[in-house]
Write a protein that holds these residues in place. Sequence first.
Motif, PDB file in Angstrom:
ATOM      1  N   ASP A  26      -1.556  -3.100   6.560  1.00  0.00           N
ATOM      2  CA  ASP A  26      -1.878  -4.017   5.461  1.00  0.00           C
ATOM      3  C   ASP A  26      -3.313  -4.522   5.566  1.00  0.00           C
ATOM      4  O   ASP A  26      -4.016  -4.630   4.552  1.00  0.00           O
ATOM      5  CB  ASP A  26      -0.891  -5.189   5.479  1.00  0.00           C
ATOM      6  CG  ASP A  26      -1.115  -6.137   4.320  1.00  0.00           C
ATOM      7  OD1 ASP A  26      -0.763  -5.792   3.186  1.00  0.00           O
ATOM      8  OD2 ASP A  26      -1.669  -7.251   4.563  1.00  0.00           O
ATOM      9  N   GLU A  43      -4.923  -2.232  -3.144  1.00  0.00           N
ATOM     10  CA  GLU A  43      -4.158  -3.468  -3.322  1.00  0.00           C
ATOM     11  C   GLU A  43      -2.716  -3.147  -3.718  1.00  0.00           C
ATOM     12  O   GLU A  43      -1.771  -3.813  -3.268  1.00  0.00           O
ATOM     13  CB  GLU A  43      -4.818  -4.327  -4.410  1.00  0.00           C
ATOM     14  CG  GLU A  43      -4.108  -5.643  -4.686  1.00  0.00           C
ATOM     15  CD  GLU A  43      -4.121  -6.583  -3.487  1.00  0.00           C
ATOM     16  OE1 GLU A  43      -3.205  -7.416  -3.403  1.00  0.00           O
ATOM     17  OE2 GLU A  43      -5.040  -6.476  -2.640  1.00  0.00           O
ATOM     18  N   LEU A  44      -2.526  -2.125  -4.547  1.00  0.00           N
ATOM     19  CA  LEU A  44      -1.173  -1.755  -4.958  1.00  0.00           C
ATOM     20  C   LEU A  44      -0.381  -1.155  -3.802  1.00  0.00           C
ATOM     21  O   LEU A  44       0.834  -1.359  -3.707  1.00  0.00           O
ATOM     22  CB  LEU A  44      -1.244  -0.757  -6.118  1.00  0.00           C
ATOM     23  CG  LEU A  44      -1.801  -1.304  -7.440  1.00  0.00           C
ATOM     24  CD1 LEU A  44      -1.988  -0.170  -8.442  1.00  0.00           C
ATOM     25  CD2 LEU A  44      -0.862  -2.360  -8.019  1.00  0.00           C
ATOM     26  N   ARG A  46      -0.436  -2.091  -0.859  1.00  0.00           N
ATOM     27  CA  ARG A  46       0.030  -3.174   0.017  1.00  0.00           C
ATOM     28  C   ARG A  46       1.440  -3.624  -0.332  1.00  0.00           C
ATOM     29  O   ARG A  46       2.104  -4.267   0.485  1.00  0.00           O
ATOM     30  CB  ARG A  46      -0.938  -4.352  -0.069  1.00  0.00           C
ATOM     31  CG  ARG A  46      -2.332  -4.044   0.451  1.00  0.00           C
ATOM     32  CD  ARG A  46      -3.241  -5.247   0.328  1.00  0.00           C
ATOM     33  NE  ARG A  46      -2.790  -6.335   1.183  1.00  0.00           N
ATOM     34  CZ  ARG A  46      -3.314  -7.567   1.153  1.00  0.00           C
ATOM     35  NH1 ARG A  46      -4.276  -7.840   0.282  1.00  0.00           N
ATOM     36  NH2 ARG A  46      -2.857  -8.506   1.955  1.00  0.00           N
ATOM     37  N   ARG A  47       1.904  -3.274  -1.537  1.00  0.00           N
ATOM     38  CA  ARG A  47       3.279  -3.619  -1.909  1.00  0.00           C
ATOM     39  C   ARG A  47       4.314  -2.833  -1.106  1.00  0.00           C
ATOM     40  O   ARG A  47       5.499  -3.176  -1.121  1.00  0.00           O
ATOM     41  CB  ARG A  47       3.494  -3.340  -3.394  1.00  0.00           C
ATOM     42  CG  ARG A  47       2.603  -4.159  -4.318  1.00  0.00           C
ATOM     43  CD  ARG A  47       2.846  -3.772  -5.763  1.00  0.00           C
ATOM     44  NE  ARG A  47       1.948  -4.485  -6.669  1.00  0.00           N
ATOM     45  CZ  ARG A  47       1.904  -4.277  -7.983  1.00  0.00           C
ATOM     46  NH1 ARG A  47       2.710  -3.383  -8.537  1.00  0.00           N
ATOM     47  NH2 ARG A  47       1.071  -4.962  -8.742  1.00  0.00           N
ATOM     48  N   ARG A  96       7.280   3.177  -4.037  1.00  0.00           N
ATOM     49  CA  ARG A  96       6.166   2.218  -4.064  1.00  0.00           C
ATOM     50  C   ARG A  96       4.820   2.940  -4.058  1.00  0.00           C
ATOM     51  O   ARG A  96       3.894   2.563  -4.794  1.00  0.00           O
ATOM     52  CB  ARG A  96       6.266   1.262  -2.863  1.00  0.00           C
ATOM     53  CG  ARG A  96       7.368   0.212  -2.994  1.00  0.00           C
ATOM     54  CD  ARG A  96       7.021  -0.783  -4.096  1.00  0.00           C
ATOM     55  NE  ARG A  96       8.057  -1.768  -4.300  1.00  0.00           N
ATOM     56  CZ  ARG A  96       8.131  -2.939  -3.658  1.00  0.00           C
ATOM     57  NH1 ARG A  96       7.216  -3.250  -2.752  1.00  0.00           N
ATOM     58  NH2 ARG A  96       9.093  -3.774  -3.925  1.00  0.00           N
TER      59      ARG A  96
END
Length: 359
Positions: A26, A43-44, A46-47, A96
């Motif tokens: 992360d 950033e996406l 990191r989900r 994801r």
Amino acid sequence: MEDVLRPLVVFGGALVLAWLIAWAADRALHRLDARHPETPMWELLRRGRVPLQAVLFVTLVRGFFGSTRLAKNDRETVDLWLTVIIIGASAWLILRILAAITETVASRYAGVALDPARARRVRTQLTLIQRLVTAVVSVIAAAAVLLQFPGMETFGSSMLASAGVLGIVAGVAAQSTLGNLFAGLSIAFGDMVRIGDTVIVDDEYGTVDEIAISYLVVRTWDERRITMPVSYFTSKPFENWSRGGSQLTGTVYFHLDHLAPIEEIRSKTEELVRANDHWDGRSWSLWVTDTTPTTIEVRAAATARTADDVWTLRCDLREQLLIWLRTEHPYALPGIRLAQDAQTGPDRVTTADLSKSEV
């Protein structure tokens, strides 16, 4: 004491190690996102931290579960359920990652595409591809889970004996579903309709809000959602006001008396159109398009940039012309002819006259 410490060390160590690896991943994605703000991918991604932790934790527990000396007689059952959890968590992580890639490609293309229609087309295609891959991953994950149970092998062997009959039955039963599936792919890559397009379907005016594999959602002007099978759009005609560009020509029809001053109405129409903020400056017109024994049909037309603008322009033009005609030229509105006089001309009673007589 050792029987207590061993499980604590295995489960605690697996939890801490999984958390550390996920935290390090992360942090690395956060630094990449800070260095490359032009793309939202990092950033996406990191989900996916939570499903990554789940995969790592369960994998470590399964690998070192023998050291805990727990459930010695049920080791196969424990390994079975841990494997099932790993399969589910891995599918979660893959979905994801897929969502992050899809959203990144769509946003980057939308930022560089000069044509909004092409950007909507790419987003529609990516959305359908994502949903199709999601369905495939879900089916594979479910199949992998079922294959972990020994009983399913016997069940599968018994089903193979009647595969021919079942194939025919399944083909007939899934005809509609498969038709919608191929229709969805045809819509995605045939560019018939895209997310954000303004359409008229079954006399309903709205915007395409969502396109799934088997259905399509149209959001109407009054915020209703109409869900329709995608096969409808490949088998029946519909209006797509956004295809080939968003510019449109709006028309307003009036039924007026034969004595209506056409030139004055044409001049007033030009004045109203040019003063309207929704007119795009391309063209306007006013013509007498038809006649009847009692009225004439007058058509006013003007262009606008979008479907919403042309709707508002039509409403404004209709309202303002009616107010002007009622105020300046009431005789131009349709009336009822009572008698014919060769010298004085016809006597007429307008709607306004009838209202006064009733009072």
